[in-house]
Design a protein around this motif. Structure first.
Motif, PDB file in Angstrom:
ATOM      1  N   ALA A 107     104.855  23.931  54.382  1.00  0.00           N
ATOM      2  CA  ALA A 107     104.219  24.475  53.193  1.00  0.00           C
ATOM      3  C   ALA A 107     102.759  24.054  53.146  1.00  0.00           C
ATOM      4  CB  ALA A 107     104.954  24.000  51.942  1.00  0.00           C
ATOM      5  N   GLY A 108     101.899  25.002  52.833  1.00  0.00           N
ATOM      6  CA  GLY A 108     100.482  24.722  52.739  1.00  0.00           C
ATOM      7  C   GLY A 108     100.100  24.206  51.366  1.00  0.00           C
ATOM      8  N   PRO A 109      98.822  23.857  51.181  1.00  0.00           N
ATOM      9  CA  PRO A 109      98.388  23.276  49.912  1.00  0.00           C
ATOM     10  C   PRO A 109      98.221  24.287  48.791  1.00  0.00           C
ATOM     11  CG  PRO A 109      96.535  23.479  51.416  1.00  0.00           C
ATOM     12  CD  PRO A 109      97.754  23.872  52.195  1.00  0.00           C
ATOM     13  N   HIS A 110      98.123  25.564  49.118  1.00  0.00           N
ATOM     14  CA  HIS A 110      97.885  26.604  48.126  1.00  0.00           C
ATOM     15  C   HIS A 110      98.669  27.858  48.516  1.00  0.00           C
ATOM     16  CE1 HIS A 110      94.454  24.193  46.759  1.00  0.00           C
ATOM     17  NE2 HIS A 110      94.063  24.134  48.017  1.00  0.00           N
ATOM     18  N   VAL A 111      98.941  28.702  47.532  1.00  0.00           N
ATOM     19  CA  VAL A 111      99.424  30.051  47.801  1.00  0.00           C
ATOM     20  C   VAL A 111      98.205  30.950  47.940  1.00  0.00           C
ATOM     21  CG1 VAL A 111     100.781  31.984  46.944  1.00  0.00           C
ATOM     22  CG2 VAL A 111     101.544  29.644  46.512  1.00  0.00           C
ATOM     23  N   GLU A 112      98.139  31.660  49.052  1.00  0.00           N
ATOM     24  CA  GLU A 112      96.989  32.533  49.333  1.00  0.00           C
ATOM     25  C   GLU A 112      97.442  33.985  49.164  1.00  0.00           C
ATOM     26  OE1 GLU A 112      93.398  32.788  52.576  1.00  0.00           O
ATOM     27  OE2 GLU A 112      95.403  32.385  53.357  1.00  0.00           O
ATOM     28  N   ILE A 113      96.981  34.615  48.078  1.00  0.00           N
ATOM     29  CA  ILE A 113      97.321  36.006  47.804  1.00  0.00           C
ATOM     30  C   ILE A 113      96.048  36.758  47.429  1.00  0.00           C
ATOM     31  CG2 ILE A 113      98.600  37.603  46.320  1.00  0.00           C
ATOM     32  CD1 ILE A 113     100.730  35.533  45.957  1.00  0.00           C
ATOM     33  N   GLY A 114      95.856  37.917  48.037  1.00  0.00           N
ATOM     34  CA  GLY A 114      94.711  38.755  47.700  1.00  0.00           C
ATOM     35  C   GLY A 114      94.091  39.368  48.930  1.00  0.00           C
ATOM     36  N   PHE A 115      93.112  40.211  48.704  1.00  0.00           N
ATOM     37  CA  PHE A 115      92.397  40.872  49.784  1.00  0.00           C
ATOM     38  C   PHE A 115      91.076  40.146  50.040  1.00  0.00           C
ATOM     39  CE2 PHE A 115      95.334  44.216  48.807  1.00  0.00           C
ATOM     40  CZ  PHE A 115      95.447  44.973  49.966  1.00  0.00           C
ATOM     41  N   HIS A 116      90.926  39.613  51.246  1.00  0.00           N
ATOM     42  CA  HIS A 116      89.640  39.071  51.670  1.00  0.00           C
ATOM     43  C   HIS A 116      89.608  39.026  53.193  1.00  0.00           C
ATOM     44  CE1 HIS A 116      92.233  35.478  50.807  1.00  0.00           C
ATOM     45  NE2 HIS A 116      91.825  35.132  52.012  1.00  0.00           N
ATOM     46  N   PRO A 117      88.411  39.001  53.769  1.00  0.00           N
ATOM     47  CA  PRO A 117      88.317  39.013  55.234  1.00  0.00           C
ATOM     48  C   PRO A 117      88.741  37.676  55.834  1.00  0.00           C
ATOM     49  CG  PRO A 117      86.253  39.709  54.193  1.00  0.00           C
ATOM     50  CD  PRO A 117      87.098  39.077  53.125  1.00  0.00           C
ATOM     51  N   VAL A 118      89.052  37.718  57.109  1.00  0.00           N
ATOM     52  CA  VAL A 118      89.210  36.502  57.898  1.00  0.00           C
ATOM     53  C   VAL A 118      87.963  36.322  58.760  1.00  0.00           C
ATOM     54  CG1 VAL A 118      91.715  36.516  57.954  1.00  0.00           C
ATOM     55  CG2 VAL A 118      90.449  37.762  59.724  1.00  0.00           C
ATOM     56  N   ALA A 119      87.661  35.084  59.080  1.00  0.00           N
ATOM     57  CA  ALA A 119      86.599  34.803  60.040  1.00  0.00           C
ATOM     58  C   ALA A 119      87.178  34.966  61.439  1.00  0.00           C
ATOM     59  CB  ALA A 119      86.069  33.384  59.834  1.00  0.00           C
ATOM     60  N   VAL A 120      86.649  35.897  62.193  1.00  0.00           N
ATOM     61  CA  VAL A 120      87.156  36.196  63.536  1.00  0.00           C
ATOM     62  C   VAL A 120      86.416  35.320  64.540  1.00  0.00           C
ATOM     63  CG1 VAL A 120      87.424  37.966  65.299  1.00  0.00           C
ATOM     64  CG2 VAL A 120      87.758  38.549  62.886  1.00  0.00           C
TER      65      VAL A 120
END
Length: 233
Positions: A107-120
Motif C-alpha cells: 500500500a502506498g502513502p496516498h490514493v492517487e485518483i484523477g487525470f494528470h500526465p506522467v513524467a516519461v
C-alpha cells in the motif's frame, strides 16, 4: 494463416481492455477473455497465448488470503515472464507482474485518483506518446522495481508508474485505456469510498474524464500499437 491469440485476464467485470482493444485487434490478434472467478481460470496455461493482458482491480496483490486465485495466477505468470512471452499489465496487472518478478507490492502513502500526465523517462519508448498527456490514475498500491527492468514513467506521488524488461514485458500503473468507455460509471459507483479517501468528487472526476478522456485514449492506443509492433515473440 492462423491469427495470433491474445488473452485478457479480467479481475473485476468493469475493468476490461477498453480502448486498447482496437490496436490489439489491428495488430492481428484474436482476443479471448477470462474472468478470475471463472472455474476454468485455475487450469488456463498462461504461458500459451501469444499475448497476455492483465487488467486492473481493487484488490491488492498481498490480499491472497481473501483472493486465493492470486497465488495461482502469480505462479503461472512467473513461468510466462521467465519465458519472456509478450505480457502487458495494467494497474493491478502491473503490480502482479512486479510480484511475479520478485518485487514487493504494498500500500502506498496516498490514493492517487484523477487525470494528470506522467513524467516519461524513456523518450525512445512507446510511452513517448503520453508525454504531457493527462491520463487516468486510480490506485493506492505501488511496488519496488524488479531487477533488470527499466523505469519508464513516474508521477509526483508514485515514482514507479511504468516499467519494461526488453521489448516483450510492459507494466503500466495508470489507465490510458480509459477515457471513452461507458464502464467508467461503474468505476465511480464501485469506487465511491475510495474517491472519498482521495478527496475527489464524482462531478470533478466526470468533468476531467470529459475533458481529457479522448486525448488519453488516443495517446494510449498509439502507445500500445507501437509496443505491439516491437514484440520479438
Amino acid at each position: 494463416m492462423t491469427a495470433k491469440r491474445a488473452l485478457i485476464i479480467r479481475h473485476v467485470p468493469y475493468e476490461g481492455v477498453a480502448a486498447y482493444r482496437a490496436p490489439i485487434e489491428a495488430a492481428g490478434y484474436a482476443i479471448d477473455r477470462i474472468d478470475v472467478v471463472d472455474p476454468a481460470f485455475s487450469s488456463v496455461d498462461l504461458a500459451e497465448p501469444d499475448l497476455l493482458i492483465m487488467m486492473g482491480g481493487p484488490m491488492g496483490v498481498y490480499e491472497q488470503d481473501q483472493h486465493p486465485w492470486i497465488t495461482c495466477q502469480l505462479r503461472r505468470l512467473a513461468r510466462r515472464i521467465a519465458a519472456d512471452r509478450p505480457t502487458l499489465g495494467v494497474c493491478f496487472g502491473a503490480q502482479m507482474m512486479a510480484a511475479a518478478m520478485g518485487a514487493p507490492v504494498f500500500a502506498g502513502p496516498h490514493v492517487e485518483i484523477g487525470f494528470h500526465p506522467v513524467a516519461v523517462h524513456a523518450p525512445d519508448s512507446p510511452l513517448r506518446h503520453l508525454a504531457e498527456v493527462p491520463v487516468l490514475h486510480w490506485h493506492g498500491d505501488t511496488f519496488d522495481l524488479p531487477d533488470e527492468v527499466e523505469l519508464l514513467a513516474s508521477s509526483p506521488l508514485y515514482p514507479h508508474q511504468a516499467f519494461r524488461r526488453g521489448p516483450n514485458l510492459l507494466a503500466l500503473q495508470f489507465h490510458a485505456e480509459m477515457g471513452e468507455d461507458p464502464r467508467f460509471e461503474a468505476w465511480l459507483e464501485e469506487g465511491e469510498a475510495t474517491l472519498a479517501r482521495a478527496g475527489v468528487t464524482e462531478p470533478a472526476l466526470r468533468a476531467a474524464h470529459a475533458a481529457h478522456g479522448p486525448g488519453a485514449v488516443a495517446a494510449g492506443r498509439a502507445m500500445i500499437a507501437e509496443w505491439l509492433a516491437s514484440l520479438t515473440d
